[in-house]
Enzyme design. Structure first.
Site, PDB file in Angstrom:
ATOM      1  N   THR A 138       0.597   4.611   5.360  1.00 43.86           N
ATOM      2  CA  THR A 138       1.587   3.669   5.894  1.00 43.86           C
ATOM      3  C   THR A 138       1.349   2.256   5.385  1.00 43.86           C
ATOM      4  O   THR A 138       0.221   1.902   5.015  1.00 43.86           O
ATOM      5  CB  THR A 138       1.510   3.672   7.442  1.00 43.86           C
ATOM      6  OG1 THR A 138       2.342   2.642   7.970  1.00 43.86           O
ATOM      7  CG2 THR A 138       0.092   3.417   7.923  1.00 43.86           C
ATOM      8  N   ASP A 139       2.397   1.445   5.428  1.00 45.42           N
ATOM      9  CA  ASP A 139       2.261   0.034   5.075  1.00 45.42           C
ATOM     10  C   ASP A 139       1.490  -0.745   6.136  1.00 45.42           C
ATOM     11  O   ASP A 139       1.010  -1.857   5.888  1.00 45.42           O
ATOM     12  CB  ASP A 139       3.625  -0.620   4.840  1.00 45.42           C
ATOM     13  CG  ASP A 139       4.602  -0.482   6.004  1.00 45.42           C
ATOM     14  OD1 ASP A 139       4.226   0.089   7.054  1.00 45.42           O
ATOM     15  OD2 ASP A 139       5.756  -0.929   5.858  1.00 45.42           O
TER      16      ASP A 139
END
Length: 357
Positions: A138-139
């Site tokens: 994920t970012d």
């Protein structure tokens, strides 16, 4: 034999992104998929109901922490790749109870890497060269951006701000370490906020669609100006397929939709689409501002130059086109929403989305 001709093992394939990926993989590649999923609250076998009679699809219920089960699946089906989606993935849940995030996202990834390494070590030379372990992340591992900060790149230092993000950052580090220490051929993708069919309605977009259709409040955290880069899930699935096929071993690839939107912008666009599709209702009047969650990151944005320049991937959907498809899907599948919005789900909503004083 290439990966497109051999089995792949997908973990967490009954969840939102995992189920979309399996459907996309079978449509594009056609080779067998073995889906290992624990079936927690967000894992829904109904997402893959259309594959019930498809001999290319194998479902195994179990936990990635069960090393013996994973080992058995690897020996039985001889996959050419592991695509690792399985994770606890909701920030709010991690704030209230981080333990399961540690167990699944860190300990589970470690166990999976351990067994994958043993399996990979025992493969014949060609199979060993072709094998890949792709970790989907994920970012949020990168932390939060200011309004004018440049977007996250693959070289942005990790600065996770929630237990969820910290657990995913830890798993990313483990994947990197297993490549650099043991030579395991890993790949990592860090994606921005996904949306699309089969997303559990605790996440922003399906929650707003569901609440609006039953005339319930549309809860907006804080001032509604937190910004995310939105990625249509089918574009994400294609990016993963491209990384698995052509990505450089040991590398990380950012995957984003090039669509930065504030939460309130997203909600208003959902209301506008619903007003077009179901006339006669004032959906925006349902917007209700609620108390912000602790440590709420202000902005995420992804620089996808690397995946575009190296692999030629770009998103095919704009935010507007993807969002309209998403709203239309949920309106056409109201029975799916009803099946997942159980009493336990409603209790969770009551816990997290209380009205601000």
């Amino acid at each position: 034999m290439t990966r497109s001709q051999q089995s792949i093992l997908v973990t967490g394939g009954a969840g939102f992104i995992g189920s979309n990926f399996i459907l996309h993989w079978l449509a594009q590649e056609g080779s067998r998929v073995v889906n290992l999923d624990k079936l927690t609250y967000a894992g829904n076998p109904a997402n893959l109901a259309e594959l019930s009679d498809d001999n290319r699809y194998v479902f195994a219920r179990g936990d990635i922490n069960d090393a013996e089960l994973v080992r058995d699946l690897l020996q039985r089906y001889k996959p050419a790749a592991i695509v690792h989606f399985a994770a606890e993935s909701h920030v709010d849940r991690s704030i209230h109870n981080a333990q399961e995030f540690i167990r699944t996202n860190i300990e589970g990834t470690f166990q999976l890497l351990q067994v994958a390494r043993q399996y990979w070590t025992g493969l014949a030379k060609t199979e060993k060269q072709n094998f890949r372990f792709l970790h989907v992340s994920t970012d949020e591992v990168y932390g939060s951006l200011g309004p004018t900060d440049p977007a996250f790149t693959e070289k942005t230092p990790f600065a996770p701000n929630s237990p969820y993000a910290a657990s995913k950052a830890s798993s990313d580090h483990l994947v990197r370490a297993f490549h650099h220490t043991y030579g395991l051929p890993t790949l990592t993708t860090n994606c921005s906020n996904n949306y699309g069919p089969y997303q559990f309605p605790e996440k922003l977009i399906p929650l707003m669609i569901h609440n609006a259709t039953v005339s319930k409040p549309l809860p907006v955290y804080g001032d509604g100006l937190n910004v995310r880069d939105w990625l249509y899930v089918k574009d994400h699935c294609e990016a993963i397929r491209q990384v698995l096929s052509k990505g450089r071993v040991g590398e990380c690839y950012n995957v984003g939709g090039n669509s930065e939107k504030s939460n309130i912008e997203v909600i208003r666009e959902i209301c506008a689409i619903l007003s077009q599709l179901r006339t006669g209702r004032g959906y925006e009047s349902l917007i209700t501002y609620v108390k912000d969650r602790p440590g709420h990151d202000r902005r995420y944005a992804m620089d996808c130059t690397k995946i575009r320049s190296e692999l030629g991937w770009t998103p095919s959907e704009s935010f507007s086109s993807g969002l309209r498809k998403t709203v239309e899907w949920y309106l056409a599948h109201e029975e799916w929403i009803s099946s997942v919005t159980s009493g336990a789900y409603r209790e969770w909503i009551n816990l997290h989305y209380h009205t601000a004083p």
